[in-house]
Design a protein around this motif. Sequence first.
Motif, PDB file in Angstrom:
ATOM      1  N   ILE A  66       1.371  43.051  18.150  1.00  0.00           N
ATOM      2  CA  ILE A  66       0.140  42.249  17.695  1.00  0.00           C
ATOM      3  C   ILE A  66       0.787  40.849  18.024  1.00  0.00           C
ATOM      4  O   ILE A  66       1.715  40.267  17.817  1.00  0.00           O
ATOM      5  N   VAL A  67      -0.242  40.235  18.880  1.00  0.00           N
ATOM      6  CA  VAL A  67      -0.233  38.558  19.177  1.00  0.00           C
ATOM      7  C   VAL A  67      -1.093  37.717  17.973  1.00  0.00           C
ATOM      8  O   VAL A  67      -2.391  37.941  18.049  1.00  0.00           O
ATOM      9  N   TRP A  68      -0.374  37.145  16.973  1.00  0.00           N
ATOM     10  CA  TRP A  68      -1.119  36.562  16.085  1.00  0.00           C
ATOM     11  C   TRP A  68      -1.363  34.907  17.111  1.00  0.00           C
ATOM     12  O   TRP A  68      -0.634  34.082  17.320  1.00  0.00           O
ATOM     13  N   ASP A  69      -2.670  34.518  16.995  1.00  0.00           N
ATOM     14  CA  ASP A  69      -3.164  33.584  17.604  1.00  0.00           C
ATOM     15  C   ASP A  69      -3.677  32.427  16.521  1.00  0.00           C
ATOM     16  O   ASP A  69      -4.536  32.565  16.295  1.00  0.00           O
ATOM     17  N   GLY A  70      -2.899  31.643  16.144  1.00  0.00           N
ATOM     18  CA  GLY A  70      -3.343  31.093  14.789  1.00  0.00           C
ATOM     19  C   GLY A  70      -4.172  29.778  15.098  1.00  0.00           C
ATOM     20  O   GLY A  70      -3.651  28.794  15.715  1.00  0.00           O
ATOM     21  N   GLY A  71      -5.111  29.664  14.548  1.00  0.00           N
ATOM     22  CA  GLY A  71      -6.261  28.380  14.927  1.00  0.00           C
ATOM     23  C   GLY A  71      -5.560  27.007  14.183  1.00  0.00           C
ATOM     24  O   GLY A  71      -4.878  27.194  13.271  1.00  0.00           O
ATOM     25  N   ASN A  72      -6.318  26.122  14.609  1.00  0.00           N
ATOM     26  CA  ASN A  72      -5.887  24.772  14.006  1.00  0.00           C
ATOM     27  C   ASN A  72      -4.251  24.415  14.072  1.00  0.00           C
ATOM     28  O   ASN A  72      -3.620  24.935  15.080  1.00  0.00           O
ATOM     29  N   ASN A  73      -3.621  24.551  13.084  1.00  0.00           N
ATOM     30  CA  ASN A  73      -2.146  24.672  13.000  1.00  0.00           C
ATOM     31  C   ASN A  73      -1.580  25.480  11.733  1.00  0.00           C
ATOM     32  O   ASN A  73      -0.612  25.300  11.072  1.00  0.00           O
ATOM     33  N   GLU A  74      -2.522  26.661  11.773  1.00  0.00           N
ATOM     34  CA  GLU A  74      -2.209  27.324  10.507  1.00  0.00           C
ATOM     35  C   GLU A  74      -0.870  28.321  10.563  1.00  0.00           C
ATOM     36  O   GLU A  74      -0.609  28.735  11.726  1.00  0.00           O
ATOM     37  N   LEU A  75      -0.217  28.503   9.290  1.00  0.00           N
ATOM     38  CA  LEU A  75       0.695  29.238   9.430  1.00  0.00           C
ATOM     39  C   LEU A  75       0.308  31.041   9.843  1.00  0.00           C
ATOM     40  O   LEU A  75      -0.790  31.225   9.494  1.00  0.00           O
ATOM     41  N   PRO A  76       1.305  31.552  10.246  1.00  0.00           N
ATOM     42  CA  PRO A  76       1.072  33.171  10.529  1.00  0.00           C
ATOM     43  C   PRO A  76       0.511  33.925   9.244  1.00  0.00           C
ATOM     44  O   PRO A  76       1.356  33.572   8.441  1.00  0.00           O
ATOM     45  N   PHE A  77      -0.456  34.549   9.317  1.00  0.00           N
ATOM     46  CA  PHE A  77      -0.750  35.388   8.015  1.00  0.00           C
ATOM     47  C   PHE A  77       0.088  36.777   8.165  1.00  0.00           C
ATOM     48  O   PHE A  77       0.095  37.460   7.074  1.00  0.00           O
TER      49      PHE A  77
END
Length: 440
Positions: A219-230
């Motif tokens: 999985i590649v987490w592409d975090g919007g804004n500057n959000e922490l990874p879920f």
Amino acid sequence: MGAAGRDFHDFNAVFRDDDSYEVVAFTHTATQNIGELDELPQRRYPPELAGDRYPDGIPIRAESELEELVDQEDVDQVVFSYSDVSHEHVMHQASRALAAGADFRLIGPKEMMLDAEVPVVAVDAVRTGCGKSQTARKLAHSLLERGKAVAVVREPMPYGDLVEQRVQRFETIEDLDASRVTIEEREEYEGHIEQGHVVYAGVDYGAILEAAQEEADIIVWDGGNNELPFYTPDLHFVVADPHRAGAELRYHPGETNLRLADYVIINKENTADVAGIREVEANVRRTNPEAEIIHADSVISADGEAISGKRVLVVEDGPTLTHGDAPYGAGLIAARQYGAAEIVDPAPTAVGSMKRILGEYPHLESVLPAMGYSDEQVRDLEATIRNTDCDVVVSGTPHDLARLIDVDVPVVRVRYELAEKDVTLETVLDRHAETLGLRG
């Protein structure tokens, strides 16, 4: 306290099934480009998502009503759950909650990050518009080239029916059309889809994780804004922008990302001042000395002949310019790079919501943010472009703007890709091949 994204995830991950808490409301901010509460299709987090403990769902109220809510509901605790806001802004909200009599809380990674059964590569940023998505695209493409099935999971942007959007899967442009996604969603999804990446998003990131890891090796987490990874990352990249040097230490949760990073990518060095690059570098080394710095350029390409000598209207990525605070983006850089004769200011002929937005953000340098959170706003964007006396539109937004609007002049699409200077992403993947399951 939220913006239709991280707030829902914090509730689902931490509070939904914990009977020691009763969540009495969400509050909604209009400062993250998601519109006023009256403009949204939902005024309540629905019972289908809220769970058995909330058979009527949970009301969503305006953030301006925070003090009233604390008093009416005898609230013990206020949880702050949205991203890319200054530390000062967070503490102003904390002061409101404390003055109203409640505790103020931020949910940390141990509680909100979910553990995946497959490796997770996370890409985040210290601010909106640093170049996170181009980094995530490049990593996902490299993993595909290595023979891995990849699922890209995006930070939430649930602007429609929350139940329908519980788990979203996009594989083709037609999937985006069918889901009637917003311009902001297209900006984040289209580049991945064009490269053959399956994209997941939605509301319930536990259910999204189950679906994504069913079909993906990684999985590649592409975090919007500057959000922490879920999702708990096995490898964590964080992107910084030397055009906004110092911001990496002034925004939430961007500074947290910086402190959590395995690798910090200083992007856009080809268009930034040396002083800005050095400031970011010094801040990284002081704040997270264990992280390795990767220096990179954001390489811009477009049809230069269509731009050269022309009177140009520049349309840029909306979130980068608005809550990202950037005065311009790749579109203006491309217009100058390819010799535009004039940059036409859209403000005098802007209409409707576009006129209001340009008035709210006076820092913009004669560029038009690509806002489209409703059909009406897309029409305002189209009308503003039609009203502007120009020869060509230079579109710096990551999606294909010409698919959504009908105007009388050509629309030139600007593309931008990450180009590492020293250590490459491929080298980093090789270093972590065993952890990521890339060997054998």
